[in-house]
Design an enzyme around this catalytic site. Sequence first.
Site, short mmCIF file in Angstrom:
data_model
loop_
_atom_site.label_atom_id
_atom_site.label_comp_id
_atom_site.label_asym_id
_atom_site.label_seq_id
_atom_site.Cartn_x
_atom_site.Cartn_y
_atom_site.Cartn_z
N LEU A 54 0.89 -1.18 -0.13
CA LEU A 54 0.00 0.08 0.08
C LEU A 54 0.92 1.28 -0.06
CD1 LEU A 54 -2.81 -0.79 2.71
CD2 LEU A 54 -2.91 -0.84 0.17
N ASP A 55 0.52 2.07 -0.69
CA ASP A 55 1.36 3.46 -0.81
C ASP A 55 1.38 4.19 0.82
OD1 ASP A 55 1.59 3.34 -3.54
OD2 ASP A 55 -0.05 4.60 -3.95
N ARG A 56 2.45 4.77 1.15
CA ARG A 56 2.63 5.23 2.18
C ARG A 56 1.19 6.09 2.85
NH1 ARG A 56 7.38 9.26 4.44
NH2 ARG A 56 6.37 9.85 6.50
#
Length: 268
Positions: A64-66
């Site tokens: 998951l993106d930050r």
Amino acid sequence: MSSAEPFVLQAPLTILYQDEYMVAIDKPGGMLVHRSFLDKHETVFVMQTLRDQIGQHVFPVHRLDRPTSGVLLFALSADVARLLGEQQQLKLWRKHYLAVVRGFLPQGGELDYPLKEQLDKIADKFSRDDKAPQQAITRYLPLQQIELPIPVSRYPAARYSLVALQPITGRKHQLRRHLAHLRHPIVGDTSHGDGKHNALFKQHFNCRRLMLVAKQLQLPHPVTAETLQFNAGLNELAPLFAQFGWPVDDTYYQQQFAELFMEEKWQK
């Protein structure tokens, strides 16, 4: 949260599921999954925190993106990580997201809009940048709307939609780029979004995060084949949703995601 502000974990990671083969957590928004030389100032990471929390090594199987919060799954052995990776290649996983976007999205649909691979100047400096755009498909369904009596840009009021999303493919920043293509960018997106609306949420709601949640993940167990479903919480977004008059009950969202599950409605 800007990249200049180190992430601070306020509590132990929320574990949604754990057995001898894998563990699913509710990843906080703003937390990096693993160490990266792109964020050298960071000292808190999901992998190391989870390893210390459960007392054993974990193996990432997706990301998951930050800035995105929600369901994140880890294997507890290399063999199970391989099995979960094979499941993804066979498209056996179903992922559903919630996003708050600019404007009133009038109806649901399926967007088939190819995306050119996004390369990082540092991490991907040896990668080719002349590749053809890759197929990218996203299903979307507007769930709720709100008009706020707050002037923004040249408009006397600000309009927003809560949208359910199902990525059929898994391209980098696919949901953020697809919503921007539909001219309904996700609030809080500093790369593909609308700075005026991002600022509005900061000023009026003290909301500084990307309004994107990996709400649900469904997959067959890699060993027993039992169907598993993990649901992340709204967490710090719940008070905002309640303020908007939007549902906070998980049952509501599971029912809406079931609509996106229905393959027959998408047959050409």
